[in-house]
Design an enzyme around this catalytic site. Structure first.
Site, PDB file in Angstrom:
ATOM      1  N   TYR A   1       0.836  -1.204   0.000  1.00  0.00           N
ATOM      2  CA  TYR A   1       0.000   0.000   0.000  1.00  0.00           C
ATOM      3  C   TYR A   1       0.874   1.258   0.000  1.00  0.00           C
ATOM      4  O   TYR A   1       0.637   2.190  -0.774  1.00  0.00           O
ATOM      5  CB  TYR A   1      -0.920  -0.024   1.220  1.00  0.00           C
ATOM      6  CG  TYR A   1      -1.887   1.130   1.291  1.00  0.00           C
ATOM      7  CD1 TYR A   1      -3.010   1.171   0.479  1.00  0.00           C
ATOM      8  CD2 TYR A   1      -1.687   2.177   2.186  1.00  0.00           C
ATOM      9  CE1 TYR A   1      -3.910   2.229   0.542  1.00  0.00           C
ATOM     10  CE2 TYR A   1      -2.573   3.235   2.261  1.00  0.00           C
ATOM     11  CZ  TYR A   1      -3.685   3.256   1.437  1.00  0.00           C
ATOM     12  OH  TYR A   1      -4.565   4.306   1.502  1.00  0.00           O
TER      13      TYR A   1
ATOM     14  N   SER B   1       2.483   1.748  -3.388  1.00  0.00           N
ATOM     15  CA  SER B   1       1.518   2.177  -4.406  1.00  0.00           C
ATOM     16  C   SER B   1       1.152   3.644  -4.228  1.00  0.00           C
ATOM     17  O   SER B   1       1.045   4.390  -5.205  1.00  0.00           O
ATOM     18  CB  SER B   1       0.266   1.300  -4.375  1.00  0.00           C
ATOM     19  OG  SER B   1      -0.523   1.535  -3.225  1.00  0.00           O
ATOM     20  N   LYS B   2       0.971   4.069  -3.002  1.00  0.00           N
ATOM     21  CA  LYS B   2       0.579   5.456  -2.757  1.00  0.00           C
ATOM     22  C   LYS B   2       1.754   6.417  -2.936  1.00  0.00           C
ATOM     23  O   LYS B   2       1.567   7.564  -3.356  1.00  0.00           O
ATOM     24  CB  LYS B   2      -0.051   5.595  -1.371  1.00  0.00           C
ATOM     25  CG  LYS B   2      -1.406   4.871  -1.252  1.00  0.00           C
ATOM     26  CD  LYS B   2      -2.413   5.388  -2.261  1.00  0.00           C
ATOM     27  CE  LYS B   2      -3.803   4.839  -2.035  1.00  0.00           C
ATOM     28  NZ  LYS B   2      -4.811   5.468  -2.903  1.00  0.00           N
TER      29      LYS B   2
END
Length: 134
Positions: free
Chosen positions: A51, A54-55
């Protein structure tokens, strides 16, 4: 799952940004592209490598798009919400939530409306000179 998170959060954001940018450029219109990242993309978080990556990618993507599209009058910004009161955060055990809220300067989770207000501002002409911001 690494691939699924990257596909949804990063590739999905790329594809939408690409389509919006192409549509705006071909129409000759200025505009504003606003991507949703996360504070986790900037500071990381235990157990969220996929996560966070990806961010963080969304932040880099948005900053690069801002540079590439600015000459066309298109602004690109990303919003990095912290912990927001949503059905997802309602599943977090109270002991963990207490620890999380203890680290938040305001002492509580944000509301979805807090994020919506920032997005509305970035979409408006009131933010006409803001681009590449996270």
């Amino acid at each position: 799952d690494w691939d699924k998170v990257i596909a949804v959060n990063l590739k999905g954001t790329f594809l939408v940004t690409q389509a919006a940018g192409q549509a705006l450029v071909s129409s000759g219109c200025s505009g504003s592209i606003i991507n949703i990242s996360s504070i986790v993309g900037k500071v990381g978080n235990m157990g969220q490598t996929n996560y966070a990556a990806s961010k963080a990618g969304v932040i880099g993507l948005t900053q690069t798009a801002a540079r590439e599209l600015g000459r066309h009058g298109i602004r690109c910004n990303s919003v990095l919400p912290g912990f927001i009161a949503t059905p997802m955060t309602q599943k977090v055990p109270q002991k963990v939530m207490n620890k999380i809220t203890g680290m938040i300067p305001m002492g509580h989770l944000g509301d979805p409306e807090d994020v919506a207000d920032v997005v509305a501002f970035l979409a408006s002409e009131d933010s006409g000179y803001i681009t590449g911001a996270s």
